[in-house]
Design a protein around this motif. Structure first.
Motif, PDB file in Angstrom:
ATOM      1  N   GLY A  93       0.802  -1.216   0.000  1.00  0.00           N
ATOM      2  CA  GLY A  93       0.000   0.000   0.000  1.00  0.00           C
ATOM      3  C   GLY A  93       0.835   1.266   0.000  1.00  0.00           C
ATOM      4  N   LYS A  94       2.009   1.192   0.582  1.00  0.00           N
ATOM      5  CA  LYS A  94       2.879   2.379   0.630  1.00  0.00           C
ATOM      6  C   LYS A  94       3.321   2.787  -0.774  1.00  0.00           C
ATOM      7  CE  LYS A  94       4.933   5.466   3.234  1.00  0.00           C
ATOM      8  NZ  LYS A  94       5.960   5.114   4.242  1.00  0.00           N
ATOM      9  N   VAL A  95       3.461   1.818  -1.665  1.00  0.00           N
ATOM     10  CA  VAL A  95       3.846   2.115  -3.049  1.00  0.00           C
ATOM     11  C   VAL A  95       2.736   2.893  -3.744  1.00  0.00           C
ATOM     12  CG1 VAL A  95       4.374   1.099  -5.302  1.00  0.00           C
ATOM     13  CG2 VAL A  95       5.364   0.116  -3.224  1.00  0.00           C
ATOM     14  N   ILE A  96       1.493   2.447  -3.543  1.00  0.00           N
ATOM     15  CA  ILE A  96       0.344   3.154  -4.124  1.00  0.00           C
ATOM     16  C   ILE A  96       0.277   4.559  -3.547  1.00  0.00           C
ATOM     17  CG2 ILE A  96      -2.155   3.134  -4.478  1.00  0.00           C
ATOM     18  CD1 ILE A  96      -2.086   0.096  -4.015  1.00  0.00           C
ATOM     19  N   TRP A  97       0.416   4.661  -2.243  1.00  0.00           N
ATOM     20  CA  TRP A  97       0.340   5.943  -1.529  1.00  0.00           C
ATOM     21  C   TRP A  97       1.377   6.926  -2.076  1.00  0.00           C
ATOM     22  CZ3 TRP A  97       3.632   8.509   2.038  1.00  0.00           C
ATOM     23  CH2 TRP A  97       3.024   9.506   2.812  1.00  0.00           C
ATOM     24  N   GLY A 157      -7.241  12.737  -2.864  1.00  0.00           N
ATOM     25  CA  GLY A 157      -6.970  12.326  -1.493  1.00  0.00           C
ATOM     26  C   GLY A 157      -6.410  10.913  -1.446  1.00  0.00           C
ATOM     27  N   ILE A 158      -5.315  10.702  -0.711  1.00  0.00           N
ATOM     28  CA  ILE A 158      -4.731   9.372  -0.582  1.00  0.00           C
ATOM     29  C   ILE A 158      -4.296   9.140   0.857  1.00  0.00           C
ATOM     30  CG2 ILE A 158      -2.469  10.239  -1.359  1.00  0.00           C
ATOM     31  CD1 ILE A 158      -3.888   6.700  -2.039  1.00  0.00           C
ATOM     32  N   GLY A 159      -4.765   8.054   1.443  1.00  0.00           N
ATOM     33  CA  GLY A 159      -4.432   7.731   2.825  1.00  0.00           C
ATOM     34  C   GLY A 159      -3.939   6.305   2.951  1.00  0.00           C
ATOM     35  N   HIS A 160      -3.010   6.082   3.871  1.00  0.00           N
ATOM     36  CA  HIS A 160      -2.450   4.752   4.099  1.00  0.00           C
ATOM     37  C   HIS A 160      -2.310   4.529   5.597  1.00  0.00           C
ATOM     38  CE1 HIS A 160       1.110   1.819   4.014  1.00  0.00           C
ATOM     39  NE2 HIS A 160       0.032   1.145   3.646  1.00  0.00           N
ATOM     40  N   TYR A 161      -2.918   3.427   6.071  1.00  0.00           N
ATOM     41  CA  TYR A 161      -2.886   3.138   7.502  1.00  0.00           C
ATOM     42  C   TYR A 161      -1.991   1.936   7.810  1.00  0.00           C
ATOM     43  CZ  TYR A 161      -6.949   6.196   7.390  1.00  0.00           C
ATOM     44  OH  TYR A 161      -7.793   7.271   7.191  1.00  0.00           O
ATOM     45  N   HIS A 220      -6.695   4.295   0.973  1.00  0.00           N
ATOM     46  CA  HIS A 220      -7.901   5.066   0.699  1.00  0.00           C
ATOM     47  C   HIS A 220      -7.579   6.025  -0.442  1.00  0.00           C
ATOM     48  CE1 HIS A 220     -11.302   7.934   1.639  1.00  0.00           C
ATOM     49  NE2 HIS A 220     -10.433   8.764   1.082  1.00  0.00           N
ATOM     50  N   LEU A 221      -8.454   6.065  -1.465  1.00  0.00           N
ATOM     51  CA  LEU A 221      -8.324   7.010  -2.568  1.00  0.00           C
ATOM     52  C   LEU A 221      -9.642   7.743  -2.725  1.00  0.00           C
ATOM     53  CD1 LEU A 221      -6.706   8.053  -5.125  1.00  0.00           C
ATOM     54  CD2 LEU A 221      -7.910   6.250  -6.392  1.00  0.00           C
ATOM     55  N   ASP A 222      -9.591   9.073  -2.872  1.00  0.00           N
ATOM     56  CA  ASP A 222     -10.825   9.805  -3.134  1.00  0.00           C
ATOM     57  C   ASP A 222     -10.587  10.923  -4.137  1.00  0.00           C
ATOM     58  OD1 ASP A 222     -10.387  12.473  -1.779  1.00  0.00           O
ATOM     59  OD2 ASP A 222     -10.294  11.252   0.036  1.00  0.00           O
ATOM     60  N   SER A 223     -11.689  11.419  -4.707  1.00  0.00           N
ATOM     61  CA  SER A 223     -11.622  12.480  -5.715  1.00  0.00           C
ATOM     62  C   SER A 223     -11.910  13.842  -5.109  1.00  0.00           C
ATOM     63  CB  SER A 223     -12.605  12.187  -6.851  1.00  0.00           C
ATOM     64  OG  SER A 223     -13.918  11.975  -6.353  1.00  0.00           O
ATOM     65  N   PRO A 237      -7.027  17.634  -2.854  1.00  0.00           N
ATOM     66  CA  PRO A 237      -5.694  17.031  -2.858  1.00  0.00           C
ATOM     67  C   PRO A 237      -5.064  17.089  -1.464  1.00  0.00           C
ATOM     68  CG  PRO A 237      -5.958  18.465  -4.764  1.00  0.00           C
ATOM     69  CD  PRO A 237      -7.148  18.701  -3.874  1.00  0.00           C
ATOM     70  N   ARG A 238      -4.731  15.921  -0.921  1.00  0.00           N
ATOM     71  CA  ARG A 238      -4.148  15.833   0.409  1.00  0.00           C
ATOM     72  C   ARG A 238      -3.659  14.398   0.610  1.00  0.00           C
ATOM     73  NH1 ARG A 238      -9.065  14.400   0.192  1.00  0.00           N
ATOM     74  NH2 ARG A 238     -10.218  13.285   1.831  1.00  0.00           N
ATOM     75  N   PHE A 239      -2.851  14.172   1.624  1.00  0.00           N
ATOM     76  CA  PHE A 239      -2.361  12.825   1.908  1.00  0.00           C
ATOM     77  C   PHE A 239      -2.170  12.679   3.407  1.00  0.00           C
ATOM     78  CE2 PHE A 239       1.258  15.567   1.089  1.00  0.00           C
ATOM     79  CZ  PHE A 239       2.111  15.299   2.136  1.00  0.00           C
TER      80      PHE A 239
END
Length: 320
Positions: A158-162, A172-176, A182-185, A188-190
């Protein structure tokens, strides 16, 4: 002719798509292709998506475009089912911007692999239930607007995608941790687990409200749809007169844009989520081509913490 070959013209740069359209019409005159159709999004994949809901096993392997190069309604309906998009929301689909971002990044990172959906659409009631049960869930989650997905790609950290999404500063991109992201339209934020702030009250009072358009590119004189998302409370108002800025910082060269309304009131009330996703205006017919942003001014603000105005994402206007 294979549908994916026809739809390929949608992913070419603007100066090449016209040439491809001419060639297709010469050799395949039965196809319905409009010279004035802009490539709607800044980021597009190959148009093919294979997505599986990991909770119920449903899967859709579809082409987002039909054989005429138009959006494939049947495919979008299949994807809605995968996202658990509720029947009472019909009349629209899961965010097109989200789908094309998902296609774009999955093609970049793991072309041809299945997109494993962990969480798609959430009703406001279900989102609140998850939050109350201690889930790592934002009270203003873009999942409630059909603009987000939690997913993984088999064999990809997931870190690669992030990291890949973060570099483009588009959404929006989040990684836990682990393989899921998590990806959203939305804005723009991370974030990562330590910086998610889902357990805080930072998003209350409509402080994080975000204004977005349905597409990235529009023709002159075309109708444009807006979404106000990341909202914590209703109701509030927007001024009937919005401003369109060629200066994308929203400071100079403003053109008036009139928001469509049911009455003559200057302050248009936004009293529920449906109203926040059903805001329309028509772009001026003689507008100069180029990049723009739109400014909304708020009225009847329920909280002093709520912004007084907001700028949209960047859009591009193209000539007829």
């Amino acid at each position: 002719m294979n549908a994916s070959r026809i739809s390929y013209l949608h992913f070419l740069p603007m100066h090449r798509s016209l040439l491809i359209s001419i060639l297709l019409i010469i050799f395949f005159p039965c196809l319905s292709i409009s010279f004035s159709d802009p490539v709607r999004f800044f980021r597009l994949g190959d148009g093919r998506i294979n997505i599986r809901n990991e909770h119920n096993g449903r899967e859709a392997k579809v082409n987002l475009f039909d054989s005429g190069g138009m959006l494939n309604e049947k495919a979008l309906n299949e994807i809605d089912i995968i996202f658990s998009f509720s029947d009472n929301q019909k009349g629209e689909h899961i965010s097109l911007r989200l789908l094309f971002l998902l296609d774009y990044f999955s093609d970049m990172i793991a072309p041809g692999k299945v997109i494993h959906l962990i969480s798609g659409y959430r009703s406001p009631a279900y989102n609140q239930k998850l939050k109350k049960s201690g889930g790592n869930v934002a009270g203003t989650s873009t999942h409630m607007d059909g603009m987000a997905i939690d997913f993984y790609l088999e064999g990809v950290n997931g870190k690669v995608i992030w990291e890949t999404v973060r570099k483009e500063n588009c959404c929006g991109i989040g990684h836990y941790g682990g393989k899921t992201v998590h990806l959203d339209s939305g804005k723009p934020r991370f974030w990562e687990a330590a910086t998610s702030k889902t357990g805080t009250r930072e998003s209350e009072f409509n402080r994080k409200v975000y204004l977005s358009t349905e597409y990235d590119r529009y023709r002159q004189g075309e109708k444009i749809r807006f979404f106000l998302t990341s909202l914590s409370d209703f109701e509030f108002g927007i001024q009937k007169t919005a401003l369109l800025f060629k200066d994308i910082e929203g400071k100079n060269d403003a053109t008036t844009l009139i928001i469509q309304a049911q009455n003559e009131e200057e302050c248009i009330l936004i009293n529920d989520r449906k109203a926040s996703r059903s805001i329309y205006a028509t772009l001026p017919a003689g507008l100069e081509s180029g990049r723009y942003r739109i400014r909304f001014d708020f009225c009847k603000r329920p909280f002093e913490q709520m912004p007084t105005m907001i700028l949209s994402n960047e859009i591009e206007i193209v000539k007829e």
